[in-house]
Write a protein that holds these residues in place. Structure first.
Motif, short mmCIF file in Angstrom:
data_model
loop_
_atom_site.label_atom_id
_atom_site.label_comp_id
_atom_site.label_asym_id
_atom_site.label_seq_id
_atom_site.Cartn_x
_atom_site.Cartn_y
_atom_site.Cartn_z
N TYR A 112 -1.60 -1.55 -4.28
CA TYR A 112 -2.60 -0.12 -3.97
C TYR A 112 -2.18 1.45 -3.95
O TYR A 112 -0.80 1.51 -3.14
N GLU A 113 -3.08 2.10 -5.01
CA GLU A 113 -1.68 3.10 -4.94
C GLU A 113 -2.90 4.63 -5.05
O GLU A 113 -3.58 4.11 -5.60
N GLY A 114 -2.86 5.47 -4.69
CA GLY A 114 -3.63 6.81 -5.26
C GLY A 114 -3.54 7.97 -4.13
O GLY A 114 -2.44 8.15 -3.50
N GLU A 115 -4.81 8.53 -3.99
CA GLU A 115 -4.32 9.77 -3.99
C GLU A 115 -6.15 9.98 -3.50
O GLU A 115 -7.02 10.03 -3.38
N ILE A 116 -5.72 11.16 -1.81
CA ILE A 116 -7.44 11.53 -1.31
C ILE A 116 -7.83 12.67 -2.20
O ILE A 116 -6.75 13.60 -2.72
N THR A 117 -8.60 12.64 -2.97
CA THR A 117 -9.04 13.98 -4.33
C THR A 117 -10.14 15.31 -3.47
O THR A 117 -9.80 16.01 -3.78
N ASP A 118 -10.70 14.11 -2.42
CA ASP A 118 -11.72 15.11 -1.81
C ASP A 118 -11.84 15.45 -0.71
O ASP A 118 -12.07 14.76 0.17
N TYR A 119 -12.29 16.52 0.09
CA TYR A 119 -11.88 16.34 2.00
C TYR A 119 -12.69 17.94 2.47
O TYR A 119 -12.44 18.28 1.67
N ARG A 120 -13.63 18.01 2.00
CA ARG A 120 -14.89 18.52 2.61
C ARG A 120 -16.11 19.31 3.27
O ARG A 120 -16.94 17.90 3.81
N VAL A 175 1.03 -1.21 -0.02
CA VAL A 175 -0.15 -0.15 -0.14
C VAL A 175 0.76 1.36 -0.32
O VAL A 175 1.88 1.48 0.73
N ASN A 176 1.03 1.92 -0.89
CA ASN A 176 1.57 2.92 -1.24
C ASN A 176 1.17 4.29 -0.63
O ASN A 176 -0.24 4.35 0.25
N PHE A 177 2.01 5.04 0.01
CA PHE A 177 1.29 6.50 0.73
C PHE A 177 0.25 7.24 -0.37
O PHE A 177 0.64 7.44 -1.74
N PHE A 178 -1.05 7.16 0.63
CA PHE A 178 -1.90 8.45 -0.91
C PHE A 178 -1.42 10.19 -0.07
O PHE A 178 -2.48 10.23 1.14
N PRO A 179 -1.17 10.73 -0.90
CA PRO A 179 -0.95 11.99 -0.52
C PRO A 179 -1.96 12.66 -0.14
O PRO A 179 -3.63 12.31 -0.78
N ASN A 180 -2.83 13.89 0.95
CA ASN A 180 -3.79 14.61 0.35
C ASN A 180 -4.17 15.00 -0.83
O ASN A 180 -3.01 16.58 -0.39
N ASN A 181 -4.00 15.13 -1.78
CA ASN A 181 -3.96 16.02 -3.04
C ASN A 181 -5.64 17.05 -2.79
O ASN A 181 -6.00 17.50 -4.13
N SER A 182 -6.75 17.58 -1.52
CA SER A 182 -7.56 18.09 -2.05
C SER A 182 -7.52 19.29 -1.31
O SER A 182 -6.27 19.72 -1.19
N ASP A 183 -8.40 20.01 -2.35
CA ASP A 183 -8.11 21.58 -2.05
C ASP A 183 -8.00 21.86 -1.08
O ASP A 183 -7.54 23.28 0.14
N LEU A 184 -8.99 21.21 0.67
CA LEU A 184 -9.21 20.96 1.54
C LEU A 184 -7.76 20.26 2.59
O LEU A 184 -7.80 19.31 2.78
N ILE A 185 -6.83 21.09 3.00
CA ILE A 185 -5.82 19.63 3.31
C ILE A 185 -6.04 19.73 5.45
O ILE A 185 -6.16 20.27 5.71
N GLU A 186 -6.08 18.86 5.56
CA GLU A 186 -6.56 18.21 7.09
C GLU A 186 -5.22 17.67 7.62
O GLU A 186 -5.14 16.63 6.27
N LYS A 211 -14.41 14.52 18.18
CA LYS A 211 -15.55 14.59 16.76
C LYS A 211 -15.20 14.21 16.16
O LYS A 211 -15.53 13.37 14.39
N LYS A 212 -13.97 14.92 14.79
CA LYS A 212 -13.48 14.84 13.94
C LYS A 212 -12.66 13.87 13.94
O LYS A 212 -12.89 13.01 13.01
N ASP A 213 -11.75 13.23 14.94
CA ASP A 213 -11.03 11.67 14.67
C ASP A 213 -11.95 10.72 14.48
O ASP A 213 -11.87 10.27 14.05
N GLU A 214 -13.34 10.29 15.07
CA GLU A 214 -14.39 9.43 15.08
C GLU A 214 -14.69 9.95 13.97
O GLU A 214 -15.11 8.23 12.94
N ALA A 215 -15.15 10.18 13.18
CA ALA A 215 -16.00 10.76 11.60
C ALA A 215 -15.29 10.94 10.68
O ALA A 215 -15.36 9.67 10.03
N VAL A 216 -13.83 11.05 10.85
CA VAL A 216 -12.00 10.72 10.09
C VAL A 216 -12.87 9.17 9.58
O VAL A 216 -12.56 8.37 8.74
#
Length: 167
Positions: free
Chosen positions: A80-88, A37-48, A143-148
């Motif tokens: 498995y590889e890819g990226e986080i594309t949306d965090y909204r 499983v390669n690292f999945f970077p966060n490439n969304s507009d909103l970086i968490e 609350k955020k950690d549980e949602a994620v």
């Protein structure tokens, strides 16, 4: 008497042969011994911060816990590889005075799956899920950690099903 033993032997062989093709996780027979499983970077507009690492580890753990595949850093039979594309975060429902009554956190992940032993199983696909919460609350801390965590559990299970369980 001899027919009874023959029938019992036949039934036993059928049952044990069937068990080798299916297991309780639904993965069936996997033509692989290792996965990466390669690292999945966060490439969304909103970086968490931190969700990229959390997602990568959650996917690794799920596959490790539901299969007998060995996790490797490179040259895995399954990749498995890819990226986080949306965090909204967006409003979902409104009250009578035009204020948000409920908000939704949505996360989308783009995944590229490669099976070295069976190229027909390869895919590139987006997976997403959400968590709704009252607009009167701030999505911070635990609350955020549980949602994620809830969202990532669902997304990783969907990825597992698509790549290994074939559901």
């Amino acid at each position: 008497m001899k027919k009874t033993y023959s029938l019992l032997l036949l039934v036993t062989l059928f049952i044990t042969n069937s068990c080798s093709v299916y297991n309780f996780t639904g993965t069936g027979k996997i033509d692989a011994k290792t996965y990466q499983v390669n690292f999945f970077p966060n490439n969304s507009d909103l970086i968490e911060p931190g969700i990229d690492r959390t997602f990568t580890l959650t996917l690794q753990d799920l596959i490790q816990n539901q299969t007998n595949l060995q996790l490797v850093k490179n040259s895995g039979d399954l990749t498995y590889e890819g990226e986080i594309t949306d965090y909204r975060i967006s409003p979902m429902t409104a009250t009578a005075d035009q204020k948000a009554a409920q908000n939704r956190l949505k996360i989308r992940v783009q995944v590229r799956f490669t099976n070295k032993n069976k190229e027909a199983d390869d895919f590139e696909k987006s997976f997403e899920f959400y968590h709704d919460y009252p607009a009167t609350q701030q999505l911070t801390g635990a609350k955020k950690d549980e949602a994620v965590k809830e969202i990532f559990e669902r997304i990783t299970q969907d990825i597992f099903n698509e790549s290994l369980a074939k559901w």
